[in-house]
Design an enzyme around this catalytic site. Structure first.
Site, mmCIF file in Angstrom:
data_model
loop_
_atom_site.group_PDB
_atom_site.id
_atom_site.type_symbol
_atom_site.label_atom_id
_atom_site.label_comp_id
_atom_site.label_asym_id
_atom_site.label_seq_id
_atom_site.Cartn_x
_atom_site.Cartn_y
_atom_site.Cartn_z
ATOM 1 C CG ASP A 71 -2.081 0.843 0.709
ATOM 2 O OD1 ASP A 71 -2.723 1.131 -0.071
ATOM 3 O OD2 ASP A 71 -2.028 1.711 1.524
ATOM 4 N N GLY A 159 0.334 7.499 -11.532
ATOM 5 C CA GLY A 159 -0.150 8.133 -10.706
ATOM 6 C C GLY A 159 0.266 9.823 -10.211
ATOM 7 C CG ASP A 161 5.147 8.640 -10.550
ATOM 8 O OD1 ASP A 161 5.122 8.737 -9.236
ATOM 9 O OD2 ASP A 161 5.327 7.101 -11.237
#
Length: 200
Positions: A71, A159, A161
């Site tokens: 996670d 995401g 990034d």
């Protein structure tokens, strides 16, 4: 001897990061049939808690095998640690109105939350748990500090990034090459922390 680990993820970006960090001694393979397995509820308020849920749950679908699950997410100091464990669901959680993929909406939501904010320190954090037959074997942790950019840079990664500039990096997480990513990836660091604990 090469040891096999099953990864409870179909996310190509995550699999790439783990594979880069694992090197030649560990063979990382997506958990067979993962697409057909109903996902467990990730209702913990910590990364390690959610990773533990996933690792123990999915390991029961591969008896005798070691299954790893992570996670991970972005923490921004100016937002009291948000998006945090809700990084993948950030826009949905606050009912952000926007179009595009989840990544596009989450990034737009983040930029909206940081309008006028100059202190943009944050970090990528990853908790990685290994389990076999529903029992936790080891836990790894990886963090990379950095700051949130005011505009996207680069087209690689996924995401958040394009908006995350790691400390000491030559570009955003979406711009750096695999060699630099190996050194800086929070998932890579979590895997390198985990593997010695498994004594593979």
């Amino acid at each position: 001897m090469t040891r096999r680990l099953l990864v409870a993820s179909t996310n190509k970006g995550k699999l790439r990061d783990f594979a880069i960090a694992a090197g030649a001694d560990v063979n990382l393979v997506p958990l067979p049939g993962l697409e057909g397995i109903a996902a467990p509820d990730e209702d913990e308020d910590t990364f390690v808690g959610n990773a533990r849920i996933k690792a123990t749950y999915y390991s029961r679908f591969a008896p005798g095998e070691i299954v790893i699950a992570d996670d991970s997410g972005l923490e921004v100091d100016a937002l009291d640690g948000a998006p945090g464990v809700r990084s993948a669901r950030y826009a949905d959680d606050i009912k952000f109105v926007g179009e595009g993929s989840a990544d596009v909406r989450n990034n737009a939501c983040l930029m909206a939350a940081l309008v006028g904010v100059e202190a943009r320190a944050g970090r990528y954090r990853c908790a990685l748990v290994a389990a076999r037959d529903g029992v936790v074997l080891a836990v790894g942790d990886g963090t990379v500090e950095g700051r949130i950019l005011v505009a996207a840079q680069g087209y690689g990664g996924f995401g958040y990034d394009p908006y995350f500039l790691p400390e000491g990096a030559t570009g955003s997480m979406a711009e750096i090459d695999s060699t630099e990513r190996l050194l800086l990836s929070h998932r890579g660091r979590a895997l390198r922390d985990l593997l010695p604990k498994l004594m593979l």
